[in-house]
Design a protein around this motif. Structure first.
Motif, PDB file in Angstrom:
ATOM      1  N   ARG A 226       0.835  -1.254   0.111  1.00 34.89           N
ATOM      2  CA  ARG A 226       0.192  -0.055   0.090  1.00 34.89           C
ATOM      3  C   ARG A 226       0.883   1.408  -0.228  1.00 34.89           C
ATOM      4  O   ARG A 226       0.554   2.143  -0.698  1.00 34.89           O
TER       5      ARG A 226
ATOM      6  N   SER B  40      -8.735   3.519   7.589  1.00 35.50           N
ATOM      7  CA  SER B  40      -8.556   3.474   5.932  1.00 35.50           C
ATOM      8  C   SER B  40      -7.678   2.253   5.488  1.00 35.50           C
ATOM      9  O   SER B  40      -6.627   2.228   5.915  1.00 35.50           O
ATOM     10  N   SER B  41      -8.312   1.444   4.876  1.00 37.71           N
ATOM     11  CA  SER B  41      -7.768   0.068   4.505  1.00 37.71           C
ATOM     12  C   SER B  41      -7.275  -0.525   5.376  1.00 37.71           C
ATOM     13  O   SER B  41      -6.114  -1.280   5.343  1.00 37.71           O
ATOM     14  N   ASN B  42      -7.643  -0.350   6.855  1.00 37.47           N
ATOM     15  CA  ASN B  42      -6.925  -1.047   7.831  1.00 37.47           C
ATOM     16  C   ASN B  42      -5.558  -0.590   8.025  1.00 37.47           C
ATOM     17  O   ASN B  42      -4.637  -1.297   8.991  1.00 37.47           O
TER      18      ASN B  42
END
Lengths: 247, 247
Positions: A226, B40-42
């Protein structure tokens, strides 16, 4: 414990909603609860746009990257950092003075004010029996979202939030162990990384179970991917165009 | 309504605390409740430093601008936006790839993650009978605070939070009328400014009553003054030095 903490501990994001509406009274109660969150020097530098219009919602679902639940939830809230009221006040009362609306500090104040209010609202909605999910995806095409919602200068959409009656049962996602996020008296790097190691085991197990063995990537690998992918790099230029973050 | 919304509606900042401690169990419950907020997205890109050491607290009280309650509360929490764990993960798993930790998007993600967790924690603390107050003042001397707390690169202190048993009874501060912050389907500038006009009347009355007639400045005048004063202009350079907000 107590009802409030129990409510928090049960939180999971909901991405499938029944068509049941959120009434105008319920929406008012949810936003009023949001308003009771703390605000930096009482600036209350946020606004929330409740989108119920079907066409408007469909467009937002597309702008958020084709997320069907944005369209399906009865109310889609767009939480905005909002310096518009403050800029208007400064222009009326002190027209001769320079405004610092474009400072990093004021960007932070407005963003944080929106976040605190939205989290109160999220819990209020959950306490009324609704499910919610935050939608950061609206920042991907942030300029188009801002135009669609007719946001003036000094206002930007931080994220969206679907609210509605849940039409799915999902598990509660395990969090980092406490020692990874809670430090005593000063930051403890070794302790936080130890927590990550443990969490890698937890998340691998959790993913494996949830995907019936199909996926089993530890959290830190997902995070590495990410962080090394450019995401929403156009946000900065957009914010500057709207009067934020210039100094 | 219900217990959770009632708790929110009773919120007011507390700036005078009894010496009664917050136990380690209570602190753990408060932070664990914070962890259950959405992320947010973990990425869970935040940390919290619980300061109980008397000397450390006294220094923070001074750095926050001499706010006595920072020193007097039994636990002072410093909520940090934290990309340290993610940067470590990227360096371990994908050392050959460029990191985007310095993007505006990731600055926002980390700041918002910290804010959502802290607001859950604030409510959890209040549900346990404690009072709280957010302390943005730690950003005034942000570099010294970061050094004192030994924050590594990729971590910055967003704000502090005093927690303790309240030793004062204060009134609940009226918020902007709902129509000033809640818009339907798109932003309504006229409606929000109408709300400000009404709020100017409310706040003038509230201030007059609270200060026994000594102060009676309408909200929009206070906001005009606030926005035209340079505040914490050094935050930007500090954040860039710590690896944030470079693009």
């Amino acid at each position: 414990m107590n009802e409030t903490i129990e409510l928090m501990m049960r939180h999971r994001s909901v991405r499938k909603f029944k068509p049941d509406p959120v009434s105008e009274e319920q929406l008012a109660a949810i936003v009023a609860a949001g308003q009771m969150a703390s605000s930096s020097s009482n600036v209350q530098a946020y606004s929330v746009i409740a989108v119920t219009d079907q066409e408007q919602k469909a467009k937002l679902a597309e702008l958020a990257g084709g997320q069907a639940y944005v369209n399906e939830c009865p109310v889609f809230l767009v939480w905005c950092a909002d310096l518009y009221r403050l800029k208007d006040a400064a222009a009326r009362h002190l027209p001769e003075k320079e405004s610092y609306a474009d400072s990093t500090e004021n960007f932070m104040v407005a963003t944080i004010d929106a976040a605190l209010a939205s989290q109160n609202a999220a819990l209020a909605a959950e306490s009324l029996g609704f499910g919610i999910v935050y939608i950061g995806g609206i920042r991907t095409r942030i300029e188009e979202v801002a135009t669609l919602l007719q946001l003036p200068d000094g206002v930007y959409p931080v994220y969206g939030m679907c609210i509605g009656v849940a039409d799915q049962e999902t598990g509660i996602r395990p969090r980092l162990p406490l020692k990874a996020v809670l430090h005593h008296n000063h930051y403890q790097p070794a302790q936080t990384l130890e927590g990550v190691q443990e969490y890698d085991v937890t998340t691998t197990e959790y993913l494996k179970e949830r995907t019936h063995g199909e996926r089993a990537t530890p959290w830190s690998e997902l995070m590495a991917k990410r962080l090394t992918e450019p995401a929403r790099m156009q946000v900065r230029a957009f914010l500057e165009r709207r009067g934020f973050l210039k100094r």
